[in-house]
Design an enzyme around this catalytic site. Structure first.
Site, PDB file in Angstrom:
ATOM      1  N   ASP A 408       0.847  -1.205   0.000  1.00 30.77           N
ATOM      2  CA  ASP A 408       0.000   0.000   0.000  1.00 30.77           C
ATOM      3  C   ASP A 408       0.880   1.251   0.000  1.00 30.77           C
ATOM      4  OD1 ASP A 408      -2.288   1.562   0.182  1.00 30.77           O
ATOM      5  OD2 ASP A 408      -2.406   1.386   2.368  1.00 30.77           O
ATOM      6  N   GLU A 411       2.483   5.069  -4.016  1.00 29.99           N
ATOM      7  CA  GLU A 411       2.416   6.005  -5.168  1.00 29.99           C
ATOM      8  C   GLU A 411       3.734   6.731  -5.396  1.00 29.99           C
ATOM      9  OE1 GLU A 411       0.043   5.782  -2.722  1.00 29.99           O
ATOM     10  OE2 GLU A 411      -1.066   4.447  -4.044  1.00 29.99           O
ATOM     11  N   ASP A 482      -8.990   4.145  -1.824  1.00 31.13           N
ATOM     12  CA  ASP A 482      -9.897   4.625  -0.773  1.00 31.13           C
ATOM     13  C   ASP A 482     -11.169   5.233  -1.352  1.00 31.13           C
ATOM     14  OD1 ASP A 482      -7.919   3.746   0.843  1.00 31.13           O
ATOM     15  OD2 ASP A 482      -7.164   5.728   1.390  1.00 31.13           O
TER      16      ASP A 482
END
Ligand code: GLC
Length: 769
Positions: A408, A411, A482
């Site tokens: 996770d 990015e 999300d």
């Protein structure tokens, strides 16, 4: 320049074309894939494409009047003296045509002073995207009848025409809405239907890039980038399916998952704060007789959010806990974030510092930003040594019994402002910066994690990643990040999953019930119904919102939730069959109707239906309060899965859908495998299978392997051919026997009868009594 002469060389399927000032290289990879390359002396290694993709191909290059014409069986390219390029299909239908005019940026009628005023109230003022803003741009003509698909996880609708998008991976906790130009993934793969003719383009440039798909002007669309070479692939094919298969030939297909990965998974940020909470969740699944394959452990299991640690205050013996859960049929998937806590007494940080494994500032010091553990350093995943180091450490989680790893925040996400683009990173063997490596940071982290699991277990790795680039599908499943517990996000699931599927990401899912905000009983119910064919089936939410496990809203919701999980388990063998096909042809499991019926204009903008493979059409309720809906059935004949009523397609019908109903239609003539509705997939008997015929006759090929490792790649799999002919005669053949165990008994439910077949070892055939 227009009058200068073109010269060219043509060798080994590579054509170098020059005029007086510029040059262009065309590589004929296959009869349907041509690379267009203009060297700007930037890195040429691809993160999306691995290995040599050239296939020996017949083609011709001819000087034809004012242009050079390159022809393969499926494509014709015309290159003009100013290096303008037009692409046609085999029937001379225009597909991709360079735009000859000049761009006309939208006049937003605002000066600097007024921009300030508008901003003062908190409104965003978007930058005008003029030609000067970009390093290069590629502008193509847009037909009145032209639709766009693909681009990965972008928000909005199925058809991307009329919108603009950016390729720059970033964390986006605000509610994802259709005006957002980018989310967590960069998949610069664009597929189009121009006057009904399919094509694709893949822009293999990891620098920040932009698509304007007819927003600025109805007459053209463009791709621009801030840096990098001009490096894109023209993708042809007779059908849209061929075009998608060509894209996945180039960037890789999603490998077959382990069978259990297609089962139900439960997650929540907060479960792993205590062993007792995790056990309580698993207990409840048993108590309420609900299927469960895996529980995901969010960041709370770690010691101070240090990756590759386990908090020993919360967990006396993690290994024992995971092994106890495993005995109960439940696996554990712990999370890993890239941020490594800056802590001199922590082995991972120490090793990273000692070996120079972290990204650096321009001054050479380790780049530090804040994430969950506080001040953190960021592994330089573009460096193969760093990937190996990370892969090796995955052993820690696997030794504790983890069945997969969730990657996770890759990015990469940071809390103290965005990571500057000049942060120094490695691009394989060369120094580079975030500017080039941002969009492949998550890709490289997922790849390292995949290798770590594969090396250690030999099984098909389960990695789930938030950030991705084209090609990440080879290494990881993904989820859409999300989302929120709002109806518009349930609605968006269908176009988002559809476009992800077209962009190569067949193994994908959304946070069922919604991640942020409080879900409602109705929304949760409709979400589990609508997502029940989603390849990744995981309910997940943030800390502090109201609970959203299947039982929290009482018996009514619980019973519906259970009913649909049972339906999912009936369909798992079908989903697995779809994956076995996808692993070869790259066609998604969850797909928009336009992929199966590209010739039907009514499905080119269809946002609220989807198909699973070629046989199953799903039309979920995605509006609050709705109890019936219009369903478009394309050509052919369709059978309502639940009522058995048959409809002739090419029409809209009104389907009833009370809270406990999901409209599902099966294409007449389909035979589907029908799995057992067990609570853990491993409990389903391995030596029997049921098939159901929809209609009076049909045939089907069913795939079987051990569901775990890579032996199928060496031929250890079985294929069964099930056929019911016009006279109702049913026949089953084992057409490929590469995996030793076979079904000893097979039931076929056809034409109101339940036929039982058993395997006769002497004749090696399936026989009925
Ligand atoms: C990010 C993830 C989310 C996770 C949270 C805490 O927001 O997208 O799924 O629960 O971080 O780790």
């Amino acid at each position: 320049m227009a009058n200068t002469k073109l010269t060219f060389s043509n060798e080994n399927q590579i054509i170098n074309i020059k005029n007086a000032t510029e040059s262009l290289q065309l590589s004929i990879l296959t009869d349907s894939i041509i690379r267009v390359f203009e060297n700007h002396k930037k890195a040429t290694n691809s993160y999306a494409i691995e290995g040599n993709k050239f296939k020996p191909t017949d083609y011709s290059v001819e000087q034809n009047g004012n242009h050079l014409e390159i022809t393969t069986t499926n494509l014709k390219l015309k290159v003009y003296k100013n290096l303008m390029l037009d692409v046609y299909d085999a029937n001379d239908q225009p597909l991709i045509m360079d735009y000859r005019g000049t761009r006309q940026p939208i006049d937003k009628h605002i000066d600097e002073a007024h921009k300030k005023i508008v901003r003062a109230e908190g409104h965003e003022v978007s930058a005008v995207n003029s030609a000067e803003d970009s390093y290069y741009e590629i502008v193509k003509t847009l037909a009145d009848d032209e639709q766009f698909y693909g681009l990965g996880d972008k928000t909005g609708y199925l058809n991307k025409r009329g919108y603009e998008y950016d390729n720059w991976n970033m964390d986006e906790p605000r509610p994802h809405i259709e005006t957002f130009t980018h989310l967590y993934k960069s998949i610069p793969a664009l597929f189009g239907l121009k006057n009904g003719h399919p094509y694709g383009m893949f822009f293999d440039n990891t620098y920040r890039s932009h698509f304007d798909l007819g927003k600025e002007n109805q007459g053209y669309y463009f791709y621009s980038a801030v840096d990098g070479n001009i490096d894109y692939y023209v993708l042809g094919g007779k059908t849209l399916k061929d075009v998608i298969s060509n894209y996945t030939y180039l960037t890789g297909t999603t490998p077959l998952p382990q069978r259990w990965m297609l089962g139900y998974q439960q997650s929540r940020w907060g479960y792993s704060m205590s062993q007792a909470k995790v056990e309580e969740i698993v207990d409840k699944f048993e108590e309420y007789d609900l299927p469960l394959e895996a529980v995901h452990f969010d960041i709370d299991y770690m010691d101070g959010y240090r990756v590759f640690t386990w908090d020993k205050n919360k967990y006396k013996n993690p290994k024992k806990l995971l092994s106890d859960l495993r005995k109960r049929g439940v696996r554990v998937i712990p999370i890993l974030d890239p941020g490594v806590k800056q802590d001199d007494n922590y082995n991972i940080y120490q090793e990273g510092v000692k070996n120079g494994y972290f990204a650096k500032g321009t001054d050479g010091s380790i780049y530090i930003n804040r994430v969950w553990p506080g001040k953190s350093a960021f592994p330089d995943f573009g460096n193969p040594d760093v990937r190996q180091w990370w892969a090796k450490h995955c052993k820690f989680l696997l030794d504790n019994g983890a069945a997969g790893i969730w990657t996770d925040m890759n990015e990469p996400a940071t809390f103290d402002g965005d990571m500057p683009e000049d942060v120094v990173m490695t691009d394989e063997d060369k120094p580079s910066s975030l500017k080039r490596m941002n969009n492949v940071y998550g890709h490289n982290m997922a790849k390292a994690t995949f290798e770590g699991i594969k090396n250690e277990t030999g099984k098909r790795p389960y990695v789930i990643t938030r950030a991705a680039y084209s090609g990440t599908q080879k290494y990881s499943t993904i989820w859409t990040g999300d989302n929120q517990s709002i109806w518009s996000h349930l609605q968006m699931m269908i176009p988002q999953m559809s476009n992800l599927g077209l962009s190569g990401f067949s193994f994908a899912g959304t946070d069922i019930g919604g991640f942020s905000a409080d879900t409602t009983p109705e929304l949760l119910t409709r979400w589990i119904e609508g997502a029940i064919f989603s390849p990744l089936l995981r309910n997940h939410c943030v800390l502090q919102v109201r609970d959203q496990e299947p039982w929290v809203f009482g018996d009514k919701v619980l019973n519906i939730y259970r009913k649909f999980l049972r339906l999912r388990y009936h369909f798992i063998p079908y989903l697995y069959d779809c994956f076995s096909l996808e692993a070869k042809n790259g066609l998604p499991v969850f797909r928009p109707l336009v992929l199966n019926y590209p010739g039907d204009p009514k499905v080119r903008n269809l946002n609220d239906e989807y198909m699973v493979g070629n046989q199953v059409l799903v039309a979920p309720i995605v509006q609050q309060g709705q109890t019936n809906r219009s369903v478009y059935l394309p050509e052919g004949s369709w059978i309502d899965l639940f009522t058995g009523v048959q409809y002739t397609g090419n029409t809209n019908i009104l389907a009833n859908a009370q809270l406990d109903q999901l409209p599902v239609f099966i294409k007449t003539g389909s035979i589907l495998p029908w799995g057992k509705a067990v609570n853990h997939l491993e409990d389903a008997p391995a030596d029997e299978m049921t098939f159901r015929l929809f209609g009076a006759r049909g045939s089907y090929v069913h795939y079987q392997d051990n569901g775990e490792d890579f032996k199928y790649q060496d031929g250890e799999y079985n294929l069964y051919n099930i056929k019911v002919s016009d006279n109702g005669h049913c026949c089953i053949e084992l057409t490929k026997h590469g995996y030793k165990p076979i079904y000893r008994t097979i039931h076929v439910e056809a034409n109101g009868k339940n036929l039982l077949f058993t395997y006769d070892d002497t004749t090696k055939t399936y026989v009925t009594k």
